[in-house]
Design a protein around this motif. Structure first.
Motif, PDB file in Angstrom:
ATOM      1  N   UNK A   6      27.551 -42.976 -19.110  1.00 22.57           N
ATOM      2  CA  UNK A   6      27.601 -44.120 -18.172  1.00 22.57           C
ATOM      3  C   UNK A   6      26.565 -45.178 -18.568  1.00 22.57           C
ATOM      4  N   UNK A   7      25.341 -44.711 -18.853  1.00 22.45           N
ATOM      5  CA  UNK A   7      24.274 -45.661 -19.147  1.00 22.45           C
ATOM      6  C   UNK A   7      24.515 -46.358 -20.486  1.00 22.45           C
ATOM      7  N   UNK A   8      25.009 -45.610 -21.479  1.00 23.02           N
ATOM      8  CA  UNK A   8      25.270 -46.220 -22.792  1.00 23.02           C
ATOM      9  C   UNK A   8      26.370 -47.278 -22.695  1.00 23.02           C
ATOM     10  N   UNK A   9      27.401 -46.974 -21.921  1.00 25.77           N
ATOM     11  CA  UNK A   9      28.497 -47.951 -21.768  1.00 25.77           C
ATOM     12  C   UNK A   9      27.969 -49.184 -21.027  1.00 25.77           C
ATOM     13  N   UNK A  10      27.160 -48.955 -19.987  1.00 32.71           N
ATOM     14  CA  UNK A  10      26.589 -50.084 -19.221  1.00 32.71           C
ATOM     15  C   UNK A  10      25.671 -50.935 -20.093  1.00 32.71           C
ATOM     16  N   UNK A  11      24.962 -50.286 -21.026  1.00 31.32           N
ATOM     17  CA  UNK A  11      24.046 -51.017 -21.922  1.00 31.32           C
ATOM     18  C   UNK A  11      24.773 -51.741 -23.050  1.00 31.32           C
ATOM     19  N   UNK A  12      26.067 -51.553 -23.142  1.00 34.75           N
ATOM     20  CA  UNK A  12      26.829 -52.211 -24.203  1.00 34.75           C
ATOM     21  C   UNK A  12      26.760 -51.475 -25.535  1.00 34.75           C
ATOM     22  N   UNK A  13      26.304 -50.229 -25.550  1.00 37.86           N
ATOM     23  CA  UNK A  13      26.156 -49.495 -26.818  1.00 37.86           C
ATOM     24  C   UNK A  13      27.480 -49.295 -27.554  1.00 37.86           C
ATOM     25  N   UNK A  14      28.586 -49.243 -26.818  1.00 40.36           N
ATOM     26  CA  UNK A  14      29.872 -49.078 -27.529  1.00 40.36           C
ATOM     27  C   UNK A  14      30.671 -50.389 -27.529  1.00 40.36           C
ATOM     28  N   UNK A  15      30.067 -51.453 -27.023  1.00 39.66           N
ATOM     29  CA  UNK A  15      30.775 -52.742 -26.964  1.00 39.66           C
ATOM     30  C   UNK A  15      31.789 -52.751 -25.829  1.00 39.66           C
ATOM     31  N   UNK A  16      32.637 -53.750 -25.848  1.00 33.55           N
ATOM     32  CA  UNK A  16      33.635 -53.872 -24.769  1.00 33.55           C
ATOM     33  C   UNK A  16      34.608 -52.686 -24.826  1.00 33.55           C
ATOM     34  N   UNK A  17      34.790 -52.044 -23.700  1.00 35.92           N
ATOM     35  CA  UNK A  17      35.705 -50.889 -23.646  1.00 35.92           C
ATOM     36  C   UNK A  17      37.130 -51.371 -23.921  1.00 35.92           C
ATOM     37  N   UNK A  18      37.842 -50.640 -24.806  1.00 29.70           N
ATOM     38  CA  UNK A  18      39.205 -51.070 -25.124  1.00 29.70           C
ATOM     39  C   UNK A  18      40.252 -49.953 -25.013  1.00 29.70           C
ATOM     40  N   UNK A  19      39.800 -48.721 -24.805  1.00 29.70           N
ATOM     41  CA  UNK A  19      40.775 -47.624 -24.643  1.00 29.70           C
ATOM     42  C   UNK A  19      40.122 -46.481 -23.864  1.00 29.70           C
TER      43      UNK A  19
END
Ligand SMILES: NC(=O)c1ccc[n+]([C@@H]2O[C@H](COP(=O)([O-])OP(=O)(O)OC[C@H]3O[C@@H](n4cnc5c(N)ncnc54)[C@H](O)[C@@H]3O)[C@@H](O)[C@H]2O)c1
Length: 378
Positions: free
Chosen positions: A149-162
């Motif tokens: 959750x925190x990594x996604x919120x921090x933008x670590x994987x960039x914009x979610x696409x799938x």
């Protein structure tokens, strides 16, 4: 920390699946003390179970209404502060509603109610009280899910696409093909389980998990469910396509007739920069995938993890966290809320998550019944 929080339990008796998880979880951080409850609807089994596990028997009640009546007679500093509801689904709503109306905090198993309508009533009941309300979507308590959750919120994987969540179990396979067994299983009885079995029981976990880790909202669903036999009223398998905010697409694959599967829940989130993969049966490994890079495995307890993740880790790296720890972390968050201490909103699922979960179940069943069409969730 002051005295322990006085906890009552409804359901979760010796014959139950989930009772032990709540008892261990509530004791994990030395925050709660179980003071009584109604563990089973049959008195001999109720009291017999409490004697067997060595809890005090003086506040074990014959039924739920007696619990409320007798607890309200006690001075506030002795009364149960929070009650956990671990009964079959159809009892969640009447119990939670009456508890809220009488000033108790509530920890409620999922699915929160049996209908979306009930969920909305419960939400307005909560708004009129000062109570803390948690729904135990257990898996959100895992340290590596919190890290996700925190990594996604921090933008670590960039914009979610799938988004791809799979929740496969096989336990209904030996039941579904036997007419007598399927008639005697409460999860396959709409009176006790609500309108859905598979989507209600485990699809909701996947739905909540997607919204928890991505902090996106599922806006539309298209479901294709499987009931296997025409006399079976409850789905035991299904696939749900999702449209989320930011135009992100995804799916939930869920089954309770995936022969031989145990509790195979996995969540895969892919962004423009990287992907994250997690599997419940191996919960201490969070896989980080990047274009042209070797696969990386993140684990609990390391300094590279977020504060939220580390808050849910009790021992140094290399001491595996499990399902008890995950539920323990949810109880820890609830304890902070009851004590009016600051907490991160990722520490426990709330009424909002419970209401959305019920909305999802009903919309998925509606989508299937209308011939696999898109249905809005909000
Ligand atoms: N969070 C999770 O991952 C998770 C996992 C399993 C179950 N659950 C949820 O927990 C709930 C219970 O599931 P389970 O598998 O433990 O069910 P179960 O059938 O194994 O146990 C239910 C318990 O409730 C008791 N009970 C029934 N009626 C009662 C009453 N009127 N008063 C007091 N006790 C009563 C039964 O005696 C039994 O001890 C369900 O809502 C289920 O969806 C959640």
């Amino acid at each position: 920390m002051g005295a322990k929080i006085r906890l009552g339990i409804l359901g979760g008796g010796g014959d139950s699946l989930i009772g032990v998880l709540h008892r261990v979880a509530s004791s994990m951080y030395d925050q709660f003390q179980i003071v009584g409850g109604v563990f089973n609807p049959i008195w001999e089994e109720n009291i017999g179970f409490v004697e067997k596990i060595g809890l005090p028997t003086n506040r074990v009640y014959i039924d739920f209404d007696t619990l409320i009546e007798e607890e309200l007679k006690l001075p506030e500093e002795e009364r149960m502060q929070v009650v956990s509801i671990l009964t079959p689904n159809f009892l969640h709503f009447p119990m939670a509603k009456k508890l809220l109306e009488n000033g108790f905090n509530v920890i409620c198993e999922k699915p929160m109610t049996t209908t979306f309508e009930e969920a909305k009533i419960l939400e307005s009941t909560l708004q009129k009280s000062n109570a803390v309300f948690a729904v135990t979507y257990t898996y959100t308590g895992y340290p590596m899910i919190r890290q996700m959750r925190e990594m996604i919120a921090n933008g670590d994987i960039g914009k979610v696409q799938k988004i791809d969540a799979q929740y496969y179990q096989g336990w209904i396979n030996p039941i579904i093909h036997d007419k007598e067994k399927r008639a005697n299983t409460w999860r396959l009885d709409p009176e006790k389980g609500g309108i859905s079995c598979c989507i209600g029981d485990i699809g909701t976990h996947a739905f909540d998990m997607i919204e928890y880790v991505t902090q996106l909202r599922v806006e539309k669903v298209l479901a294709d469910l499987n009931y296997v036999y025409s006399d079976n009223k409850m789905d035991v398998d299904g696939t749900v396509l999702l449209h989320c905010t930011n135009n992100v697409k995804g799916l939930i694959r869920t089954s309770q007739i995936a022969t031989g599967e145990e509790n195979s829940f996995s969540v895969n989130i892919y962004g423009e920069k990287a992907g994250l993969k997690w599997q419940q049966e191996n919960p201490n490994h969070l896989y980080l995938l990047e274009d042209g890079q070797p696969l990386r495995v993140l684990k609990p307890g390391h300094v590279y993890n977020s504060e939220l993740s580390l808050e849910g880790t009790k021992l140094p790296p290399g001491h595996p966290e499990g399902i008890f720890d995950s539920m323990g972390n949810i109880y820890k968050g609830v304890a902070k809320a009851i004590r009016n201490e600051p907490y991160n909103h990722g520490e426990f699922p709330t009424m909002t998550d419970g209401v959305r979960g019920m909305n999802f179940i009903e919309r998925a069943v509606e989508s299937h019944q209308k011939g696999n069409v898109w249905i809005n969730i909000d």
